[in-house]
Scaffold this active site. Structure first.
Site, PDB file in Angstrom:
ATOM      1  NE  ARG A 102     -34.359  -5.963  32.736  1.00 50.01           N
ATOM      2  CZ  ARG A 102     -34.138  -5.035  31.809  1.00 50.01           C
ATOM      3  NH1 ARG A 102     -34.547  -5.244  30.577  1.00 50.01           N
ATOM      4  NH2 ARG A 102     -33.505  -3.922  32.112  1.00 50.01           N
ATOM      5  NE  ARG A 109     -30.278  -8.672  23.652  1.00 47.71           N
ATOM      6  CZ  ARG A 109     -31.532  -8.241  23.541  1.00 47.71           C
ATOM      7  NH1 ARG A 109     -31.782  -7.093  22.948  1.00 47.71           N
ATOM      8  NH2 ARG A 109     -32.511  -8.975  24.017  1.00 47.71           N
TER       9      ARG A 109
END
Length: 460
Positions: free
Chosen positions: A273, A411
């Site tokens: 992205r 994450r």
């Protein structure tokens, strides 16, 4: 997308949905006018077609009756009607293409009881897990980017050298940790009844349109060949932004059977992205990157089952965090922060104690979104032609699609490095991951390589 008839019959509801989602670049009145004009053209076309059929039938009758002059006039009229009809149908096709293009830019209608709000500050916290019995943490907790550099498990500088900002190398135990998480997550979701899918990494424009990435988010994608500013057709290829795109489109333009549902697929993939790091939040380290790995959960269900399946899907994604014993919270996403194709959306946010952020928990640290569990109702199904047949003798209906990350790996790596770090600078491997790392209990770091390490005093 929203059905044309639904928009036509429920303009007030669609307008309210635009307002609730904060969408101000869709001209609903223009869409309704286009639809009315298109229907008028179609009605005129039907009238012309009926007249032409009547004239054609009359030609035969006139010839049988010997009325040659009248027959010739009828033939001439039939030709005129054919030309008029062709011109009208071409005009109607152009209008329909414009109407379809405009409808593709209309977001899904959110659930009536979804939390209203303008932005992420209006999201509603529903619950927290794991804060009653936290492990002892160093004082202070070292942020993951500094700890990862010290342990030499993530190399941001060399990643940027090779591919640019937002890319990185995972090294040694850093790479092993990510591999272990991938296998662990896949195993957890297999227990939950998911079938593995390994998707293609390039996807075509039609697939991006089917899940709602296009046309609205073209600038966020990585195009294979050509500039994002150039026009694209449905066969152009893009690097997938999420495995949701290829997996949802697996059954595009197909009809599933009732006993196929619910259909639950999981897919591991790297994702790409451009938008990462452009939202004004803290982006240093392994939080917002241009390439990241995750396991995606995609569900195809009967319309009447999607609300309950959404709740179950959220729990299936959260099971990963519970087994890793990572504290997290659940948010209901408000309408103004909700995604374009979403009917209802929940986010899972893991606690990372290394960086204090203004919107973090009262005990310090910050929240990192690791999964969005989303119900799209039939919005994606209409765009992608996803239907099922309730009974073999009944007409096919649009099914409902849902998805969630199960979960995003970077994450989770950040949360593990910060929450499981020790006073001596090592990191404890969560117990659930040890079988996937040959029983390894601690990440102790690696000797750095190269003259730069010697110059920096990090190596003799």
């Amino acid at each position: 997308m929203l059905g044309r008839q639904y928009v036509r019959e429920n303009p007030e509801e669609v307008q309210r949905a635009l307002e609730r989602k904060g969408v101000d670049d869709v001209d609903l009145d223009a869409i309704l006018e286009l639809d009315e004009e298109w229907r008028e053209l179609k009605a005129r076309g039907d009238t012309l077609r009926q007249e032409r059929n009547e004239v054609s039938d009359r030609v035969g009758e006139l010839k049988r009756e010997g009325e040659e002059a009248a027959a010739e006039e009828a033939i001439e009229r039939s030709s005129e009607l054919k030309a008029e009809l062709q011109e009208l149908e071409e005009e109607a096709d152009e209008l329909e293409a414009e109407l379809e293009a405009r409808l593709l830019e209309v977001p899904n209608v959110p659930a009536e009881d979804a939390a209203d709000g303008e932005d992420e500050t209006d999201n509603v916290e529903l619950s927290r897990w794991g804060f009653d019995d936290l492990r002892d943490l160093p004082e202070p907790v070292v942020a993951h980017y500094d700890l990862a550099e010290e342990l030499d498990v993530i190399d941001f500088e060399r990643g940027a050298k090779v591919a640019g900002g937002g890319f990185q190398f995972l090294k040694g135990d850093g790479a092993r940790l990510e591999y272990a998480l991938m296998q662990f997550m896949l195993d957890v979701h297999r227990e939950q009844g998911y079938t593995d899918v390994f998707p293609p990494l390039p996807v075509n424009s039609r697939s991006m349109q089917g899940t709602g990435q296009f046309p609205k988010f073209v600038e966020d994608a990585y195009r294979l060949g050509g500039s994002n500013q150039e026009p694209y057709d449905e066969d152009d290829l893009w690097l997938l932004p999420t495995a949701e795109v290829p997996v949802t489109n697996m059954y595009r333009d197909e009809i599933l059977l009732d006993d196929d549902l619910p259909l639950k697929h999981q897919a591991f993939s790297p994702n790409f992205r451009r938008e990462a790091g452009e939202h004004g939040t803290e982006t240093r380290g392994y939080v917002r990157v241009h390439q990241f790995n995750k396991v995606e959960l995609v569900n195809f269900v009967r319309p009447g089952d999607s609300e309950q399946r959404h709740e179950d899907l959220l729990d299936e994604a959260a099971e990963v965090l519970r087994r890793l014993e990572l504290p997290y919270r659940v948010l209901e996403i408000c309408t103004g922060d909700m995604g374009f194709p979403h009917y209802r959306q929940y986010d899972l946010e893991v606690w990372a104690p290394g960086d204090d952020m203004p919107d973090g928990p009262d005990r310090g640290g910050r929240w990192l979104e690791v999964s969005s569990a989303s119900n799209f109702t039939d919005f994606q199904a209409r765009r992608a032609g996803l239907r099922y047949r309730p009974e073999r003798h009944e007409s096919a209906e649009y099914l409902h699609t849902l998805n969630a990350s199960g979960v995003a790996l970077p994450r989770v790596v950040v949360a593990i490095l910060e929450y499981y770090q020790n006073d001596d600078g090592t990191v404890t491997v969560p117990e659930a991951l040890r079988p996937y790392m040959d029983g390894q209990e601690r990440i102790e770091g690696h000797r750095k390589v190269g003259e730069s390490a010697v110059g920096a005093g990090e190596r003799d």
